[in-house]
Design a protein around this motif. Structure first.
Motif, PDB file in Angstrom:
ATOM      1  N   ARG A   1       0.855  -1.195   0.000  1.00 21.35           N
ATOM      2  CA  ARG A   1       0.000   0.000   0.000  1.00 21.35           C
ATOM      3  C   ARG A   1       0.889   1.242   0.000  1.00 21.35           C
ATOM      4  O   ARG A   1       1.144   1.848   1.046  1.00 21.35           O
ATOM      5  N   PRO A   2       1.393   1.632  -1.172  1.00 24.75           N
ATOM      6  CA  PRO A   2       2.335   2.752  -1.243  1.00 24.75           C
ATOM      7  C   PRO A   2       1.645   4.097  -1.055  1.00 24.75           C
ATOM      8  O   PRO A   2       0.417   4.209  -1.135  1.00 24.75           O
ATOM      9  N   CYS A   3       2.445   5.105  -0.790  1.00 26.37           N
ATOM     10  CA  CYS A   3       1.943   6.473  -0.738  1.00 26.37           C
ATOM     11  C   CYS A   3       2.934   7.368  -1.467  1.00 26.37           C
ATOM     12  O   CYS A   3       4.029   6.945  -1.840  1.00 26.37           O
ATOM     13  N   GLU A   4       2.574   8.615  -1.632  1.00 28.43           N
ATOM     14  CA  GLU A   4       3.409   9.544  -2.383  1.00 28.43           C
ATOM     15  C   GLU A   4       4.635   9.973  -1.583  1.00 28.43           C
ATOM     16  O   GLU A   4       4.589  10.168  -0.366  1.00 28.43           O
ATOM     17  N   GLY A   5       5.737  10.113  -2.289  1.00 22.65           N
ATOM     18  CA  GLY A   5       6.958  10.664  -1.709  1.00 22.65           C
ATOM     19  C   GLY A   5       7.635  11.539  -2.743  1.00 22.65           C
ATOM     20  O   GLY A   5       7.255  11.539  -3.923  1.00 22.65           O
TER      21      GLY A   5
ATOM     22  N   GLU B   1       9.170  -2.349   3.445  1.00 26.66           N
ATOM     23  CA  GLU B   1       9.218  -3.804   3.443  1.00 26.66           C
ATOM     24  C   GLU B   1       8.119  -4.355   4.351  1.00 26.66           C
ATOM     25  O   GLU B   1       7.483  -3.625   5.114  1.00 26.66           O
ATOM     26  N   ASP B   2       7.880  -5.662   4.252  1.00 24.81           N
ATOM     27  CA  ASP B   2       6.854  -6.306   5.078  1.00 24.81           C
ATOM     28  C   ASP B   2       7.071  -6.018   6.562  1.00 24.81           C
ATOM     29  O   ASP B   2       8.204  -6.078   7.057  1.00 24.81           O
ATOM     30  N   GLY B   3       5.980  -5.718   7.237  1.00 24.32           N
ATOM     31  CA  GLY B   3       6.035  -5.498   8.673  1.00 24.32           C
ATOM     32  C   GLY B   3       6.451  -4.106   9.083  1.00 24.32           C
ATOM     33  O   GLY B   3       6.536  -3.818  10.282  1.00 24.32           O
ATOM     34  N   LYS B   4       6.702  -3.236   8.122  1.00 27.47           N
ATOM     35  CA  LYS B   4       7.124  -1.873   8.445  1.00 27.47           C
ATOM     36  C   LYS B   4       6.116  -0.883   7.864  1.00 27.47           C
ATOM     37  O   LYS B   4       5.270  -1.230   7.053  1.00 27.47           O
ATOM     38  N   ALA B   5       6.224   0.375   8.286  1.00 28.72           N
ATOM     39  CA  ALA B   5       5.272   1.399   7.842  1.00 28.72           C
ATOM     40  C   ALA B   5       5.976   2.750   7.743  1.00 28.72           C
ATOM     41  O   ALA B   5       6.975   2.996   8.426  1.00 28.72           O
ATOM     42  N   PHE B   6       5.453   3.600   6.874  1.00 24.58           N
ATOM     43  CA  PHE B   6       5.915   4.972   6.746  1.00 24.58           C
ATOM     44  C   PHE B   6       4.788   5.912   7.160  1.00 24.58           C
ATOM     45  O   PHE B   6       3.614   5.604   6.961  1.00 24.58           O
TER      46      PHE B   6
ATOM     47  N   ALA C   1      11.400   1.242  -0.231  1.00 25.54           N
ATOM     48  CA  ALA C   1      12.283   2.115   0.534  1.00 25.54           C
ATOM     49  C   ALA C   1      12.346   1.642   1.978  1.00 25.54           C
ATOM     50  O   ALA C   1      11.565   0.794   2.422  1.00 25.54           O
ATOM     51  N   GLU C   2      13.304   2.186   2.713  1.00 21.49           N
ATOM     52  CA  GLU C   2      13.425   1.903   4.132  1.00 21.49           C
ATOM     53  C   GLU C   2      13.644   3.209   4.870  1.00 21.49           C
ATOM     54  O   GLU C   2      14.114   4.191   4.298  1.00 21.49           O
ATOM     55  N   LEU C   3      13.272   3.208   6.134  1.00 18.21           N
ATOM     56  CA  LEU C   3      13.465   4.417   6.927  1.00 18.21           C
ATOM     57  C   LEU C   3      14.923   4.804   6.955  1.00 18.21           C
ATOM     58  O   LEU C   3      15.820   3.957   6.904  1.00 18.21           O
ATOM     59  N   ASN C   4      15.167   6.085   7.020  1.00 22.95           N
ATOM     60  CA  ASN C   4      16.527   6.627   6.993  1.00 22.95           C
ATOM     61  C   ASN C   4      17.442   5.865   7.942  1.00 22.95           C
ATOM     62  O   ASN C   4      17.259   5.916   9.176  1.00 22.95           O
ATOM     63  N   PRO C   5      18.423   5.126   7.412  1.00 22.57           N
ATOM     64  CA  PRO C   5      19.312   4.345   8.289  1.00 22.57           C
ATOM     65  C   PRO C   5      20.353   5.201   9.004  1.00 22.57           C
ATOM     66  O   PRO C   5      21.067   4.705   9.872  1.00 22.57           O
TER      67      PRO C   5
END
Length: 209
Positions: A155-159, A176-181, A200-204
């Motif tokens: 379920r993507p959203c705009e970035g 990725e699975d199990g994560k959210a923005f 994408a992934e949260l800023n590492p």
């Protein structure tokens, strides 16, 4: 002829739609987003809208060459103005309105042709969000900001992100699975899923970027 007569309803509605879209775009800009960018991203991500007869129609209307909301406003504006002017002429000559079952399709066809040539004329003068300076593959590894409300796997959203040339790019992001923005999150683009959809992934490196 009275402008607000019932036989002008479809054409007044079309012109009202142009005004409504303009207001929505202004509101979206206030909240740090761009409605036209999000709509273009969804269109380019849809196989149904980019292939077959539907894709040919959208290509004829210059979707992809100019922002889709500008195309919609031009189409609605031409349709509305043509309908009102032709009804005015018909009522002036014959003292009775022309049936919209006949007039509306004619106006729509003429408006589509007008949008085709108008779009080709104004495209070189319009600023675009995307640039040929970098390709979509170059998006990978960029740091983007989530401008949509929220996103989860599937379920993507705009970035959006701004490249080194100062051009802003709008795209669809999902984790990725199990994560959210959430809106405002800084994320790292790690791979491409489809033409406008990226994983994408949260800023590492939150302490550095």
């Amino acid at each position: 002829m009275h402008l607000f007569s019932g036989y002008n309803s479809p054409y007044l509605f079309a012109i009202s739609l142009v005004i409504f879209i303009g207001l929505l775009e202004i509101i979206s800009l206030i909240f740090g987003s761009l409605l036209s960018g999000a709509l273009d991203a969804h269109i380019s991500d849809s196989d149904f809208l980019t292939t077959g007869n539907t894709g040919q129609v959208l290509h004829y209307l210059n979707i992809g060459r100019i922002p889709s909301l500008i195309v919609l406003c031009l189409l609605a504006g031409y349709f509305g103005l043509l309908g009102i002017l032709l009804q005015h002429g018909w009522v002036t000559l014959w003292q009775t309105p022309l049936s919209n079952l006949l007039l509306a399709p004619v106006c729509l066809i003429i408006a589509g042709v007008a949008v085709h040539y108008t779009g080709r004329a104004i495209a070189p003068w319009l600023p675009t969000d995307e640039t040929s300076a970098i390709t979509e593959n170059d998006f990978i590894g960029k740091m983007a900001i989530v401008t949509g409300h929220s996103a989860s796997a599937g379920r993507p959203c705009e970035g959006k992100f701004t490249d080194e040339f100062g051009q802003t790019h709008y795209l669809l992001l999902e984790p990725e699975d199990g994560k959210a923005f959430n809106k405002g999150d800084k994320v790292l683009i790690i791979c491409q899923i489809s033409p406008s959809r990226y994983l994408a992934e949260l800023n590492p490196w939150p302490n550095h970027l």
